[in-house]
Write a protein that holds these residues in place. Structure first.
Motif, PDB file in Angstrom:
ATOM      1  N   SER A  86      27.196  74.967  90.279  1.00  9.74           N
ATOM      2  CA  SER A  86      27.346  73.667  90.922  1.00  9.74           C
ATOM      3  C   SER A  86      26.745  73.668  92.329  1.00  9.74           C
ATOM      4  O   SER A  86      26.041  72.737  92.721  1.00  9.74           O
ATOM      5  CB  SER A  86      28.822  73.280  90.985  1.00  9.74           C
ATOM      6  N   GLU A  87      27.013  74.752  93.082  1.00  7.70           N
ATOM      7  CA  GLU A  87      26.440  74.870  94.423  1.00  7.70           C
ATOM      8  C   GLU A  87      24.923  74.975  94.351  1.00  7.70           C
ATOM      9  O   GLU A  87      24.206  74.375  95.167  1.00  7.70           O
ATOM     10  CB  GLU A  87      27.015  76.099  95.131  1.00  7.70           C
ATOM     11  N   PHE A  88      24.433  75.728  93.362  1.00 10.51           N
ATOM     12  CA  PHE A  88      22.987  75.833  93.192  1.00 10.51           C
ATOM     13  C   PHE A  88      22.376  74.458  92.956  1.00 10.51           C
ATOM     14  O   PHE A  88      21.360  74.108  93.552  1.00 10.51           O
ATOM     15  CB  PHE A  88      22.635  76.752  92.018  1.00 10.51           C
ATOM     16  N   ARG A  89      22.984  73.681  92.067  1.00 12.07           N
ATOM     17  CA  ARG A  89      22.419  72.362  91.747  1.00 12.07           C
ATOM     18  C   ARG A  89      22.371  71.474  92.983  1.00 12.07           C
ATOM     19  O   ARG A  89      21.360  70.805  93.238  1.00 12.07           O
ATOM     20  CB  ARG A  89      23.240  71.682  90.643  1.00 12.07           C
ATOM     21  N   GLN A  90      23.442  71.468  93.759  1.00  5.48           N
ATOM     22  CA  GLN A  90      23.473  70.660  94.974  1.00  5.48           C
ATOM     23  C   GLN A  90      22.379  71.089  95.954  1.00  5.48           C
ATOM     24  O   GLN A  90      21.658  70.254  96.509  1.00  5.48           O
ATOM     25  CB  GLN A  90      24.842  70.772  95.642  1.00  5.48           C
ATOM     26  N   ASP A  91      22.254  72.397  96.151  1.00  4.10           N
ATOM     27  CA  ASP A  91      21.248  72.912  97.084  1.00  4.10           C
ATOM     28  C   ASP A  91      19.837  72.630  96.587  1.00  4.10           C
ATOM     29  O   ASP A  91      18.960  72.216  97.355  1.00  4.10           O
ATOM     30  CB  ASP A  91      21.429  74.422  97.277  1.00  4.10           C
ATOM     31  N   ALA A  92      19.612  72.860  95.295  1.00  6.72           N
ATOM     32  CA  ALA A  92      18.281  72.653  94.724  1.00  6.72           C
ATOM     33  C   ALA A  92      17.860  71.187  94.812  1.00  6.72           C
ATOM     34  O   ALA A  92      16.702  70.888  95.154  1.00  6.72           O
ATOM     35  CB  ALA A  92      18.250  73.124  93.271  1.00  6.72           C
ATOM     36  N   LEU A  93      18.767  70.272  94.517  1.00  7.02           N
ATOM     37  CA  LEU A  93      18.433  68.851  94.567  1.00  7.02           C
ATOM     38  C   LEU A  93      18.056  68.406  95.978  1.00  7.02           C
ATOM     39  O   LEU A  93      17.124  67.611  96.163  1.00  7.02           O
ATOM     40  CB  LEU A  93      19.600  68.012  94.047  1.00  7.02           C
ATOM     41  N   LYS A  94      18.768  68.910  96.986  1.00  9.76           N
ATOM     42  CA  LYS A  94      18.438  68.574  98.371  1.00  9.76           C
ATOM     43  C   LYS A  94      17.039  69.061  98.735  1.00  9.76           C
ATOM     44  O   LYS A  94      16.247  68.344  99.354  1.00  9.76           O
ATOM     45  CB  LYS A  94      19.461  69.198  99.325  1.00  9.76           C
ATOM     46  N   ILE A  95      16.736  70.293  98.336  1.00  9.01           N
ATOM     47  CA  ILE A  95      15.426  70.867  98.647  1.00  9.01           C
ATOM     48  C   ILE A  95      14.327  70.140  97.881  1.00  9.01           C
ATOM     49  O   ILE A  95      13.259  69.850  98.435  1.00  9.01           O
ATOM     50  CB  ILE A  95      15.419  72.375  98.330  1.00  9.01           C
ATOM     51  N   MET A  96      14.568  69.835  96.622  1.00 11.33           N
ATOM     52  CA  MET A  96      13.577  69.117  95.814  1.00 11.33           C
ATOM     53  C   MET A  96      13.252  67.761  96.434  1.00 11.33           C
ATOM     54  O   MET A  96      12.090  67.334  96.479  1.00 11.33           O
ATOM     55  CB  MET A  96      14.099  68.933  94.385  1.00 11.33           C
ATOM     56  N   ASN A  97      14.281  67.078  96.916  1.00  6.27           N
ATOM     57  CA  ASN A  97      14.089  65.778  97.551  1.00  6.27           C
ATOM     58  C   ASN A  97      13.207  65.888  98.795  1.00  6.27           C
ATOM     59  O   ASN A  97      12.301  65.074  99.015  1.00  6.27           O
ATOM     60  CB  ASN A  97      15.448  65.182  97.915  1.00  6.27           C
ATOM     61  N   LYS A  98      13.434  66.918  99.600  1.00  4.52           N
ATOM     62  CA  LYS A  98      12.624  67.128 100.806  1.00  4.52           C
ATOM     63  C   LYS A  98      11.178  67.445 100.436  1.00  4.52           C
ATOM     64  O   LYS A  98      10.237  66.957 101.082  1.00  4.52           O
ATOM     65  CB  LYS A  98      13.208  68.266 101.636  1.00  4.52           C
ATOM     66  N   ILE A  99      10.993  68.269  99.405  1.00  4.47           N
ATOM     67  CA  ILE A  99       9.640  68.637  98.976  1.00  4.47           C
ATOM     68  C   ILE A  99       8.868  67.402  98.530  1.00  4.47           C
ATOM     69  O   ILE A  99       7.701  67.209  98.896  1.00  4.47           O
ATOM     70  CB  ILE A  99       9.711  69.678  97.837  1.00  4.47           C
ATOM     71  N   VAL A 100       9.518  66.554  97.745  1.00  2.93           N
ATOM     72  CA  VAL A 100       8.869  65.327  97.253  1.00  2.93           C
ATOM     73  C   VAL A 100       8.525  64.391  98.414  1.00  2.93           C
ATOM     74  O   VAL A 100       7.446  63.790  98.454  1.00  2.93           O
ATOM     75  CB  VAL A 100       9.781  64.616  96.222  1.00  2.93           C
ATOM     76  N   LYS A 101       9.432  64.283  99.378  1.00  6.09           N
ATOM     77  CA  LYS A 101       9.171  63.429 100.540  1.00  6.09           C
ATOM     78  C   LYS A 101       7.977  63.922 101.344  1.00  6.09           C
ATOM     79  O   LYS A 101       7.296  63.130 102.017  1.00  6.09           O
ATOM     80  CB  LYS A 101      10.419  63.361 101.432  1.00  6.09           C
ATOM     81  N   ASN A 102       7.718  65.214 101.285  1.00  5.83           N
ATOM     82  CA  ASN A 102       6.574  65.794 101.979  1.00  5.83           C
ATOM     83  C   ASN A 102       5.289  65.708 101.162  1.00  5.83           C
ATOM     84  O   ASN A 102       4.255  66.262 101.547  1.00  5.83           O
ATOM     85  CB  ASN A 102       6.846  67.259 102.327  1.00  5.83           C
ATOM     86  N   GLY A 103       5.366  65.004 100.016  1.00  8.25           N
ATOM     87  CA  GLY A 103       4.183  64.800  99.195  1.00  8.25           C
ATOM     88  C   GLY A 103       3.794  66.001  98.357  1.00  8.25           C
ATOM     89  O   GLY A 103       2.648  66.106  97.906  1.00  8.25           O
ATOM     90  N   ARG A 104       4.741  66.923  98.121  1.00  3.13           N
ATOM     91  CA  ARG A 104       4.449  68.110  97.348  1.00  3.13           C
ATOM     92  C   ARG A 104       5.314  68.146  96.083  1.00  3.13           C
ATOM     93  O   ARG A 104       6.130  67.247  95.854  1.00  3.13           O
ATOM     94  CB  ARG A 104       4.662  69.362  98.202  1.00  3.13           C
ATOM     95  N   ILE A 105       5.122  69.166  95.264  1.00  4.42           N
ATOM     96  CA  ILE A 105       5.777  69.257  93.958  1.00  4.42           C
ATOM     97  C   ILE A 105       6.759  70.421  93.959  1.00  4.42           C
ATOM     98  O   ILE A 105       6.365  71.553  94.257  1.00  4.42           O
ATOM     99  CB  ILE A 105       4.736  69.469  92.838  1.00  4.42           C
ATOM    100  N   PRO A 106       8.028  70.194  93.623  1.00  2.93           N
ATOM    101  CA  PRO A 106       8.962  71.317  93.496  1.00  2.93           C
ATOM    102  C   PRO A 106       8.608  72.172  92.285  1.00  2.93           C
ATOM    103  O   PRO A 106       8.347  71.649  91.202  1.00  2.93           O
ATOM    104  CB  PRO A 106      10.321  70.636  93.295  1.00  2.93           C
ATOM    105  N   CYS A 107       8.597  73.470  92.474  1.00  4.14           N
ATOM    106  CA  CYS A 107       8.361  74.406  91.376  1.00  4.14           C
ATOM    107  C   CYS A 107       9.528  75.382  91.345  1.00  4.14           C
ATOM    108  O   CYS A 107       9.686  76.213  92.253  1.00  4.14           O
ATOM    109  CB  CYS A 107       7.041  75.146  91.569  1.00  4.14           C
TER     110      CYS A 107
END
Length: 313
Positions: free
Chosen positions: A79-100
């Protein structure tokens, strides 16, 4: 009104020693990706050699998120992983890049994609009591208890997977409901357009040789010293998730005088092969997974690039 495009994400799954990190680093040079680690061992600080963590040189060229975020005395849930990953993915997308997202902790991938039910937060008093029972009576006693309380969960959780057994018991002791009951509550799936790839070693014997060679290399560059430093801290014990990581668990037993050196090597290699087998079993049941050959990293990177570009057109 313009419809917002669904953000894209690449998922790269694979068993241990299959070359996931090398492929991700190669892919980083070919696509505008930022890498997120999906590995329950790489989260720990001071655990670099035994986890096969990317080198400092590799991380300078290709930064990875969710490495070194926890002390070995701490726990970390899906659950903690999912929360952390989603926050990071959102930041990556906002920066115009692709989460991998790259790794071999399949339950983390599953939690990310499918979502999790509203599980109760950790209760450290209850966790401590469960830890004490595990220490005094062993993990098999806990699995037997789970069989009585929640046989459906006990059937799908391996008897050696102490962390998940403890969490299932903790959920029941906190809420009065079994993990199986709570899982049936609606989940919120991942709102991303996913490109899912799996490195599947077609030659199992070659993978086993890689596992053996990798462990020998770990020993050669100081894995025992790294483990002794953890052992000598005094605040860690064999039933903690960090110490139960493959390799560390066997090394801990050797340092503690429970087994001989040659037995430690054999058991660590065998446990790693068993881990790879479980990871491959997960992957074979995975939906919408595009398989790659782990023997040719460049060819695999080219296939990912081609598949990704074809879907964009």
């Amino acid at each position: 009104m313009t419809k917002l495009k669904t953000p894209k994400a690449i998922l790269l799954l694979g068993p241990t020693a299959s070359g996931k990190t090398r492929l991700a680093i190669k892919l980083h040079k070919m696509l505008p990706i930022d890498i997120i680690s999906v590995d329950s061992a790489l989260i720990y600080r001071q655990m670099n050699i035994g986890t096969g963590k990317p080198s400092q040189e590799e991380l300078l060229l290709t930064p990875h998120h969710l490495l070194d975020i926890k002390d070995p005395a701490e726990r970390y849930s899906a659950s903690e992983f999912r929360q952390d990953a989603l926050k990071i993915m959102n930041k990556i997308v906002k920066n115009g890049r692709i989460p991998c997202l790259v790794g071999g902790t399949m339950f983390y991938f599953k939690a990310l994609i499918e979502g999790l039910s509203n599980l109760p937060s950790a209760d450290f008093n209850i966790r401590y009591k469960i830890d004490q029972i595990a220490y005094e009576k062993g993990k098999h006693f806990l699995h037997d208890e789970l069989c009585k309380i929640d046989p459906e969960s006990a059937n799908i959780i391996h008897p050696n997977d102490l962390q998940r057994i403890q969490r299932a018991l903790e959920i029941y002791y906190i809420s009065g409901k079994t993990f199986t009951e709570i899982k049936k509550i609606s989940r919120k799936p991942l709102q991303y357009d996913l490109y899912q790839f799996g490195i599947m070693p077609y030659n199992r014997e070659l993978l086993h040789k890689r596992i053996e060679l990798r462990f020998k290399n770990m020993l050669a560059v100081g894995f025992e010293d790294e483990s002794r430093a953890l052992f000598e801290r005094g605040d860690l014990h064999i039933n903690m998730p960090s110490v139960r990581c493959v390799g560390y668990r066997q090394m801990w037993s050797y340092i503690n005088g429970d087994i001989k050196y040659e037995d430690m090597v054999y058991e660590a290699v065998y446990a790693t092969k068993q881990l790879a087998k479980r990871q491959i079993t997960w992957m074979r049941k995975w939906n919408n997974l595009y398989y790659l050959d782990s023997d040719d990293i460049q060819l695999s990177a080219n296939k990912i690039l081609k598949t990704f570009n074809n879907k964009l057109n």
